[in-house]
Design an enzyme around this catalytic site. Structure first.
Site, PDB file in Angstrom:
ATOM      1  N   GLU A 117       0.891  -1.295   0.101  1.00  7.74           N
ATOM      2  CA  GLU A 117       0.041   0.032   0.056  1.00  7.74           C
ATOM      3  C   GLU A 117       0.882   1.176   0.011  1.00  7.74           C
ATOM      4  O   GLU A 117       0.511   2.419  -0.518  1.00  7.74           O
ATOM      5  CB  GLU A 117      -0.844   0.147   1.147  1.00  7.74           C
ATOM      6  CG  GLU A 117      -2.104  -1.057   1.113  1.00  7.74           C
ATOM      7  CD  GLU A 117      -1.878  -2.470   1.667  1.00  7.74           C
ATOM      8  OE1 GLU A 117      -0.565  -2.549   1.980  1.00  7.74           O
ATOM      9  OE2 GLU A 117      -2.321  -3.258   1.788  1.00  7.74           O
ATOM     10  N   PHE A 155     -11.332  -8.358  13.324  1.00  9.43           N
ATOM     11  CA  PHE A 155     -10.241  -8.659  12.359  1.00  9.43           C
ATOM     12  C   PHE A 155      -9.851  -7.522  11.323  1.00  9.43           C
ATOM     13  O   PHE A 155     -10.895  -6.924  10.806  1.00  9.43           O
ATOM     14  CB  PHE A 155     -10.659  -9.864  11.336  1.00  9.43           C
ATOM     15  CG  PHE A 155      -9.318 -10.128  10.539  1.00  9.43           C
ATOM     16  CD1 PHE A 155      -8.216 -10.712  11.027  1.00  9.43           C
ATOM     17  CD2 PHE A 155      -9.763 -10.259   9.285  1.00  9.43           C
ATOM     18  CE1 PHE A 155      -7.337 -11.083  10.169  1.00  9.43           C
ATOM     19  CE2 PHE A 155      -8.618 -10.639   8.301  1.00  9.43           C
ATOM     20  CZ  PHE A 155      -7.370 -10.993   8.805  1.00  9.43           C
ATOM     21  N   GLN A 156      -8.745  -6.999  11.203  1.00 17.19           N
ATOM     22  CA  GLN A 156      -8.294  -5.986  10.751  1.00 17.19           C
ATOM     23  C   GLN A 156      -8.990  -4.563  10.931  1.00 17.19           C
ATOM     24  O   GLN A 156      -9.160  -3.965   9.928  1.00 17.19           O
ATOM     25  CB  GLN A 156      -8.354  -6.317   9.042  1.00 17.19           C
ATOM     26  CG  GLN A 156      -7.322  -7.446   8.795  1.00 17.19           C
ATOM     27  CD  GLN A 156      -7.115  -7.506   7.160  1.00 17.19           C
ATOM     28  OE1 GLN A 156      -8.072  -7.269   6.566  1.00 17.19           O
ATOM     29  NE2 GLN A 156      -6.108  -8.025   6.904  1.00 17.19           N
ATOM     30  N   LYS A 208     -17.615  -1.652   5.712  1.00 16.12           N
ATOM     31  CA  LYS A 208     -18.063  -2.778   4.643  1.00 16.12           C
ATOM     32  C   LYS A 208     -19.810  -2.853   4.180  1.00 16.12           C
ATOM     33  O   LYS A 208     -19.968  -3.002   3.156  1.00 16.12           O
ATOM     34  CB  LYS A 208     -17.719  -4.192   5.062  1.00 16.12           C
ATOM     35  CG  LYS A 208     -17.595  -4.994   3.810  1.00 16.12           C
ATOM     36  CD  LYS A 208     -16.835  -6.362   4.358  1.00 16.12           C
ATOM     37  CE  LYS A 208     -16.756  -7.327   3.147  1.00 16.12           C
ATOM     38  NZ  LYS A 208     -16.206  -8.441   3.480  1.00 16.12           N
ATOM     39  N   MET A 262      24.124   9.312   3.369  1.00 16.47           N
ATOM     40  CA  MET A 262      23.783  11.126   4.044  1.00 16.47           C
ATOM     41  C   MET A 262      24.017  10.588   5.350  1.00 16.47           C
ATOM     42  O   MET A 262      24.801  11.486   5.894  1.00 16.47           O
ATOM     43  CB  MET A 262      22.547  11.437   3.862  1.00 16.47           C
ATOM     44  CG  MET A 262      22.305  12.606   4.298  1.00 16.47           C
ATOM     45  SD  MET A 262      23.353  14.181   3.495  1.00 16.47           S
ATOM     46  CE  MET A 262      22.532  14.514   2.159  1.00 16.47           C
TER      47      MET A 262
END
Lengths: 577, 195
Positions: free
Chosen positions: A67, A129-130, A179, A492
């Site tokens: 993502e 869940f999630q 959902k 760096m």
């Protein structure tokens, strides 16, 4: 009869079959002119992906490999097109993986609409869940966010989201959709948002501020313009040139402002900040009027604020009132869109000449050239240097490519030595300094501007943070040219360790994989360059390649980027070696 | 150039007008959290305009920091306005409740408690079998003073509300909202400027 006919027409136009919330989301995107979505499916966003299956002819979806890749790609897309970047992710880890990119877009004022799935509304707050509180997590790093728990809200929320993302000082917006709402049915109608009463994105420059600014500029002996990202965001490229030319004022650019002002313009004096050019930094403390336009006086530009431009009267043209007097006290603040301010201000400015003052910058250029640039661009022995690689790419593309950089030494070398001639061509992670930004951002840039040459210049460290996006590049045959400047170090950090930590190279040396084989594993043609004499031919081959191409350049292991204003030091304490 | 006045840390009142939207309290308070600024007290209530909430936030800051903070609050989309006041630019009040055992009242032959309540302009809100509840409105120092004096009788519970305040400004919220309608309707002039 006629009346009846009219009535029935009206009814058919109003009364449509109900559609699902998921389909409504896609219809909203189409209404807003969205063509490309970057995303990754998962449980809580599956209804939207199911609807997307039937919209393949109207919406292009790019399946990324993580993502974070989706959001950086959306950023790259937005930065080169000026349009709102859109990405999809599922709930929980999908959404949290977006956060780095959202924070990056927030600090670099990039308009995005991020759509995340969420668990069904009865499950909210149950540790389902999630399930993650994405609204809570994203609140400090979004311009606006909203959770939709009622299907009928979808059109109005999307209209508001696009309006907020794009208007005023742009920024990322997140919409979280449960959902059950994605599955619910609704009657769809869409009206674009044109105004929110609690939000005034375009403040009007006051006549007083314009006149005060004009008076300062007209009486200045050593005026100096700093341009930032605001020039690009407001589309003021033409206005800034007219303004600078009329008053004959030297122009320097911030990192985010690169490509806003042509580097080959006689008034352009260079790049500002920690690794910026010598003249632009030290002259900040010698000018009498400092005109900052669409920039926010980041600490990487100002160094120590206590010794920054104290002698100068500062004119700050800035759309975000919170940026005015935040870091640097202004004598005159013009709170408005840069384009509008310049359009109003230029007619009030007298035609002037500041040749001697401009010459002072050129004298500094000579010093910088002799002490730094000459060695950086034309070494005769030793390993290749980042700077010379960038210079060759700059020359061979005639400064006309879109250049996407990651974060670190290669980014500073590119910002210093790529001679941008075309606007909207610099895509980098400025404010947040997000390693891993460049590879996915370059995909978005190429998809946004398929006709332009897009070159991603990346270090070996940052490349490995999002290297999985090679899969996306392969799947969609995205024609980006990837240049990894490999010094087998986190360069760096190593430079700072050398300069400020007695060369205690704590966890900065890297054992890298075979990058060529890795690219080839993704069917991307690749070449490794180690010798100076092979560089130009390799770059030419890369530029001529039709599809994606990977070039690894082995560069000097312990090269430092100079000049350098050490963190917290004054801009006049710039070190040339 | 004016000679700079010393900008000492002192009490400021930030008054915020917002749309009535869930989550906004969080959005406002994280602006303080991020800068590690402690909120002395915060109160949210519906204002004189339907659908518009008024936040009254008390902080101890320098003026410079307070001004920057207010600008950040104004950036929130649903914030209609945020105003910064020095303490003396407002009229303010707090409310305190004290739960005290009933027993001392039953044996108050010297009228000590009665006098205390009279002196402090407090009042008895409720008398229960075991305890009484005393109510006092006032500034923090005043409600605190009563608390100190009631301690001798045993205060089993004490609560003080957030500060609420009304500014001395003549601005009318209705008029302010009308001005916002005009300001927010302003769009970029970009289109007109093209070529």
């Amino acid at each position: 009869m006629q009346t009846l006919q009219a009535k029935s027409d009206k009814e058919t136009s109003v009364k449509q079959d109900p559609i699902s919330g998921s389909e409504a989301v896609l219809r909203c995107l189409i209404e807003e002119g969205v063509e490309t979505i970057f995303g990754y499916p998962g449980g809580a966003i599956m209804p939207i992906y199911d609807a997307l299956y039937g919209y393949a002819d109207k919406l292009t979806h790019i399946l990324v490999r993580h993502e974070q890749g989706a959001i950086h790609a959306a950023q790259g897309y937005s930065r080169v097109t000026g349009r709102v970047g859109v990405c999809f992710a599922t709930s929980g880890p999908g959404a949290t993986n977006l956060i780095t990119g959202i924070a990056d877009a927030q600090i670099d004022s990039t308009p995005l609409v991020c759509v995340t799935g969420q668990v069904a509304s009865p499950l909210l707050g149950t540790d389902a869940f999630q399930e993650t509180d994405v609204i809570g997590i994203s609140m400090p790093v979004t311009k606006w966010n909203y959770q939709i728990t009622n299907v009928d809200e979808i059109p109005a929320v999307f209209a508001k989201a696009f309006f907020i993302a794009k208007s005023g000082r742009p920024g990322p917006v997140l919409i979280d959709i449960t959902k059950d709402v994605q599955n619910a049915m609704m009657q769809f109608s869409y009206k674009k948002c044109e105004k929110i009463r609690s939000y005034a994105p375009y403040p009007k420059p006051t006549q007083q501020s314009l006149q005060d600014a004009a008076e300062l500029i007209n009486t200045a002996k050593k005026p100096y313009i700093l341009v930032g990202h605001g020039i690009l965001l407001s589309g003021a490229q033409k206005e800034i040139v007219e303004f600078a030319e009329k008053a004959h004022i030297p122009v320097a650019s911030t990192l985010m402002g690169l490509s806003a002002f042509p580097t080959d313009h006689p008034l352009y004096v260079g790049y500002l900040g920690m690794h910026g050019n010598y003249g632009p930094n030290i002259k900040t403390n010698e000018c009498d009027v400092l005109i900052a336009i669409g920039m926010r006086f980041d600490d990487r530009v100002t160094g120590n604020l206590k010794t920054y431009a104290r002698q100068a009267k500062v004119i700050h043209i800035e759309i975000d009132p919170a940026e005015i007097d935040k870091n640097v006290k202004t004598a005159v603040a013009i709170n408005s869109d840069a384009k509008e301010a310049l359009h109003e201000l230029t007619p009030l400015i007298k035609k002037q000449s500041h040749t001697e003052w401009l010459q002072e910058f050129r004298d500094c250029d000579k010093i910088e050239h002799d002490k730094v640039i000459q060695h950086a661009l034309h070494p005769e022995t030793g390993k290749l240097k980042m700077s010379e690689v960038v210079n060759v790419i700059s020359e061979m593309t005639n400064g006309e490519a879109i250049v996407v950089t990651d974060v670190g030494q290669h980014q500073m070398a590119t910002s210093r030595y790529y001679k941008f001639k075309v606007t909207d061509s610099n895509v980098t992670s400025g404010g947040l300094g997000t390693m891993g930004f460049a590879l996915p951002a370059s995909m978005g840039a190429k998809l946004g501007k398929p006709d332009r040459q897009v070159i991603a210049v990346i270090g070996d460290g940052g490349y490995q943070m999002t290297v999985q996006e090679l899969g996306t590049i392969m799947q969609y045959n995205i024609g980006v040219k990837i240049v990894v400047l490999n010094n087998s170090f986190l360069g760096m950090v190593r430079q700072w360790q050398q300069l400020f930590h007695e060369k205690r190279y704590s966890f900065t040396e890297m054992t890298n994989p075979n990058f060529i084989k890795l690219a080839e594993a993704y069917s991307i043609p690749a070449e490794k360059v180690e010798q100076r004499e092979n560089l130009k031919a390799a770059v030419q081959k890369m530029l001529d390649a039709k599809g994606p191409y990977f070039m690894e350049v082995i560069v000097e292991t312990e090269e430092n980027v100079f000049p350098m204003v050490p963190a917290g030091a004054s801009v006049t304490d710039i070190r040339l070696e | 150039m004016n000679t700079p006045q010393p900008d000492n840390e002192r009490t400021f009142i930030i008054s915020v007008l917002t749309e009535n939207k869930s989550g906004l309290l969080n959005a406002i308070t994280i602006i303080f959290t991020r800068r590690k600024i402690n909120i002395e007290s915060i109160n949210v209530s519906e204002s004189e305009v339907v659908g518009v909430s008024r936040y009254t936030i008390v902080v101890k800051l320098t003026r410079e920091k307070a001004e920057k903070l207010v600008k950040q609050i104004r950036k929130l989309i649903e914030v209609l306005g945020a105003f910064l006041y020095e303490e003396e630019d407002t009229h303010y009040q707090e409310l305190a409740l004290y739960k005290v055992p009933l027993e001392p009242f039953l044996n108050d032959s010297q009228n000590t408690i009665e006098n205390l309540i009279r002196q402090h302009f407090a009042r008895i809100l409720m008398v229960e079998r075991e305890y009484i509840i005393i109510e006092k409105t006032g500034r923090k120092s005043e409600t605190q003073q009563l608390f100190e004096e009631l301690k001798a009788f045993g205060v089993s519970e004490f609560v003080r509300s957030a500060r609420i305040s009304i500014s001395k400004s003549k601005r009318r919220t209705e008029r302010f909202l009308e001005e916002l309608e005009e300001l927010s309707a302003r769009t970029s002039k970009k289109v007109e400027y093209q070529d």
